[in-house]
Motif scaffolding. Structure first.
Motif, PDB file in Angstrom:
ATOM      1  N   LEU A  15      50.174  22.888  27.936  1.00  0.00           N
ATOM      2  CA  LEU A  15      51.275  22.638  28.858  1.00  0.00           C
ATOM      3  C   LEU A  15      50.746  22.176  30.214  1.00  0.00           C
ATOM      4  N   LEU A  16      51.497  21.303  30.868  1.00  0.00           N
ATOM      5  CA  LEU A  16      51.131  20.722  32.164  1.00  0.00           C
ATOM      6  C   LEU A  16      49.818  19.950  32.079  1.00  0.00           C
ATOM      7  N   ALA A  17      49.489  19.423  30.919  1.00  0.00           N
ATOM      8  CA  ALA A  17      48.249  18.661  30.758  1.00  0.00           C
ATOM      9  C   ALA A  17      48.222  17.488  31.735  1.00  0.00           C
ATOM     10  N   GLY A  18      47.122  17.370  32.462  1.00  0.00           N
ATOM     11  CA  GLY A  18      46.953  16.280  33.403  1.00  0.00           C
ATOM     12  C   GLY A  18      47.666  16.467  34.723  1.00  0.00           C
ATOM     13  N   HIS A  19      48.363  17.579  34.905  1.00  0.00           N
ATOM     14  CA  HIS A  19      49.074  17.808  36.175  1.00  0.00           C
ATOM     15  C   HIS A  19      48.065  18.226  37.242  1.00  0.00           C
ATOM     16  N   PRO A  20      47.875  17.409  38.281  1.00  0.00           N
ATOM     17  CA  PRO A  20      46.832  17.733  39.269  1.00  0.00           C
ATOM     18  C   PRO A  20      47.151  18.965  40.098  1.00  0.00           C
ATOM     19  N   GLY A  21      48.412  19.413  40.059  1.00  0.00           N
ATOM     20  CA  GLY A  21      48.793  20.560  40.872  1.00  0.00           C
ATOM     21  C   GLY A  21      48.476  21.904  40.257  1.00  0.00           C
ATOM     22  N   LEU A  22      47.970  21.928  39.024  1.00  0.00           N
ATOM     23  CA  LEU A  22      47.618  23.201  38.399  1.00  0.00           C
ATOM     24  C   LEU A  22      46.205  23.589  38.832  1.00  0.00           C
ATOM     25  N   LYS A  23      46.110  24.651  39.611  1.00  0.00           N
ATOM     26  CA  LYS A  23      44.821  25.103  40.151  1.00  0.00           C
ATOM     27  C   LYS A  23      44.462  26.470  39.549  1.00  0.00           C
ATOM     28  N   ARG A  24      43.175  26.651  39.307  1.00  0.00           N
ATOM     29  CA  ARG A  24      42.718  27.918  38.735  1.00  0.00           C
ATOM     30  C   ARG A  24      42.136  28.839  39.797  1.00  0.00           C
ATOM     31  N   TYR A  25      42.575  30.095  39.779  1.00  0.00           N
ATOM     32  CA  TYR A  25      42.035  31.136  40.637  1.00  0.00           C
ATOM     33  C   TYR A  25      41.247  32.123  39.771  1.00  0.00           C
ATOM     34  N   PRO A  26      40.479  33.015  40.375  1.00  0.00           N
ATOM     35  CA  PRO A  26      39.722  33.979  39.573  1.00  0.00           C
ATOM     36  C   PRO A  26      40.654  34.888  38.761  1.00  0.00           C
ATOM     37  N   TYR A  27      40.072  35.574  37.785  1.00  0.00           N
ATOM     38  CA  TYR A  27      40.804  36.597  37.063  1.00  0.00           C
ATOM     39  C   TYR A  27      41.303  37.663  38.046  1.00  0.00           C
ATOM     40  N   GLY A  28      42.360  38.371  37.634  1.00  0.00           N
ATOM     41  CA  GLY A  28      42.871  39.440  38.480  1.00  0.00           C
ATOM     42  C   GLY A  28      41.821  40.475  38.816  1.00  0.00           C
ATOM     43  N   ARG A  29      40.993  40.815  37.833  1.00  0.00           N
ATOM     44  CA  ARG A  29      39.960  41.834  38.077  1.00  0.00           C
ATOM     45  C   ARG A  29      38.897  41.346  39.056  1.00  0.00           C
ATOM     46  N   ASP A  30      38.829  40.037  39.249  1.00  0.00           N
ATOM     47  CA  ASP A  30      37.869  39.464  40.197  1.00  0.00           C
ATOM     48  C   ASP A  30      38.517  39.088  41.527  1.00  0.00           C
ATOM     49  N   GLY A  31      39.735  39.532  41.738  1.00  0.00           N
ATOM     50  CA  GLY A  31      40.382  39.324  43.029  1.00  0.00           C
ATOM     51  C   GLY A  31      41.372  38.176  43.083  1.00  0.00           C
ATOM     52  N   GLY A  32      41.728  37.597  41.928  1.00  0.00           N
ATOM     53  CA  GLY A  32      42.632  36.447  41.953  1.00  0.00           C
ATOM     54  C   GLY A  32      43.984  36.751  42.555  1.00  0.00           C
ATOM     55  N   LEU A  33      44.587  37.886  42.164  1.00  0.00           N
ATOM     56  CA  LEU A  33      45.903  38.241  42.699  1.00  0.00           C
ATOM     57  C   LEU A  33      45.802  38.620  44.174  1.00  0.00           C
ATOM     58  N   MET A  34      44.695  39.242  44.548  1.00  0.00           N
ATOM     59  CA  MET A  34      44.494  39.570  45.966  1.00  0.00           C
ATOM     60  C   MET A  34      44.442  38.303  46.811  1.00  0.00           C
ATOM     61  N   ARG A  35      43.810  37.257  46.288  1.00  0.00           N
ATOM     62  CA  ARG A  35      43.775  35.981  47.021  1.00  0.00           C
ATOM     63  C   ARG A  35      45.173  35.408  47.197  1.00  0.00           C
ATOM     64  N   LEU A  36      46.010  35.530  46.182  1.00  0.00           N
ATOM     65  CA  LEU A  36      47.383  35.038  46.328  1.00  0.00           C
ATOM     66  C   LEU A  36      48.103  35.767  47.466  1.00  0.00           C
TER      67      LEU A  36
END
Length: 293
Positions: A52-73
């Protein structure tokens, strides 16, 4: 526009999980709007695996939650000084029985969205409704698939406000009295419901019937009563003006209502701040005008 994106495992564990239902319904609009989705690791990976959303430049990856991804949000909802790292809100599709949904970073994500007047979207229905509203604000034609969110004449609306937010709820209801009166039924808790009725009677609503059906006050169980309506799919939209700065003795009841909304994720829309309620109303009025054209 940039939104944080996270989903508990329930919402991406199967092909027909909530995250994928939302994306299949709204992927064209996400591309039309150029929406950036800053997705926490596991959520991002699930989207990619599903194709899903293949090729969509707006899809960005953040770290896993256990690595602080949700904290960054959370930090980026607040905004990082001197850096181009600010989110305009967050979609967090919650499984109400997943322990991670009550981790500090999950609770803080909602709180900071409410404080900063940004959308916090926790159900599939809310995410679909929000996308349609943003399409309308962008000048796009109404999507007939979203008509169900605007069929107010067959829906029940809950209007709830904590003490410090009651004046804003009254002002919101007075300003948009005509639209809110289209709902088949309105419900509220205790004092908020009484004050809304008094406002409605002053606007010409028949004195012999309430504009809002009142339940108990929040501390006496009114939130739990409305939660039951939501679970029975007898309440389709909740406008909840929460005061994020005050600790409340009936916090468990408030959380119960929020959990009920996320339990029926495809059936209930929840709006959590005056800023988002005003933006919703602006989209409703604009959409109605477009449909008349």
């Amino acid at each position: 526009m940039r939104l944080g994106l996270a989903a508990n495992r329930l919402h991406h564990a199967t092909r027909d999980a909530g995250l994928f239902r939302w994306l299949r319904a709204c992927a064209p609009a996400i591309r039309e709007l150029g929406l950036e989705l800053h997705a926490v690791g596991r959520t991002h990976d699930a989207i990619v695996r599903a194709g899903l959303l293949a090729g969509h430049p707006g899809l960005k990856r953040y770290p896993y939650g256990r690595d602080g991804g949700l904290m960054r949000l959370v930090a980026e909802v607040v905004g990082m000084p001197g850096e181009d790292r600010t989110l305009d809100g967050a979609i967090y599709l919650i499984d109400p029985v997943d322990p991670s949904s009550v981790f500090p970073e999950a609770v803080a994500l909602k709180r900071q969205c409410v404080i900063h007047g940004k959308p916090f979207i926790s159900t599939v229905a809310s995410a679909c409704d929000w996308i349609e509203n943003e399409r309308i604000h962008a000048g796009l034609d109404p999507d007939p698939a979203a008509d169900r969110f605007h069929a107010f004449e067959s829906q029940t609306l809950a209007l709830i406000a904590h003490d410090a937010m009651k004046p804003q709820m009254l002002a919101f209801a007075a300003e948009h009295f005509d639209v809110l009166s289209r709902f088949a039924r309105r419900v509220g808790t205790g004092t908020t419901g009484q004050r809304l009725n008094e406002m409605a009677w002053s606007r010409g609503w028949p004195q012999d019937r309430p504009w809002v059906d009142r339940f108990q006050s929040g501390p006496m169980g009114g939130d739990a009563q409305i939660a039951d309506l939501v679970l029975q799919r007898q309440c389709q939209r909740v406008v909840f003006f929460e005061d994020p700065h005050v600790a409340r003795q009936h916090e468990a009841d408030i959380q119960l209502l929020e959990r009920a909304v996320t339990t029926v994720t495809d059936a209930a829309v929840c709006i959590t701040s005056p800023a988002m309620a005003a933006r919703w109303m602006a989209a409703v009025r604009r959409r109605a005008a477009l449909r008349r054209c």
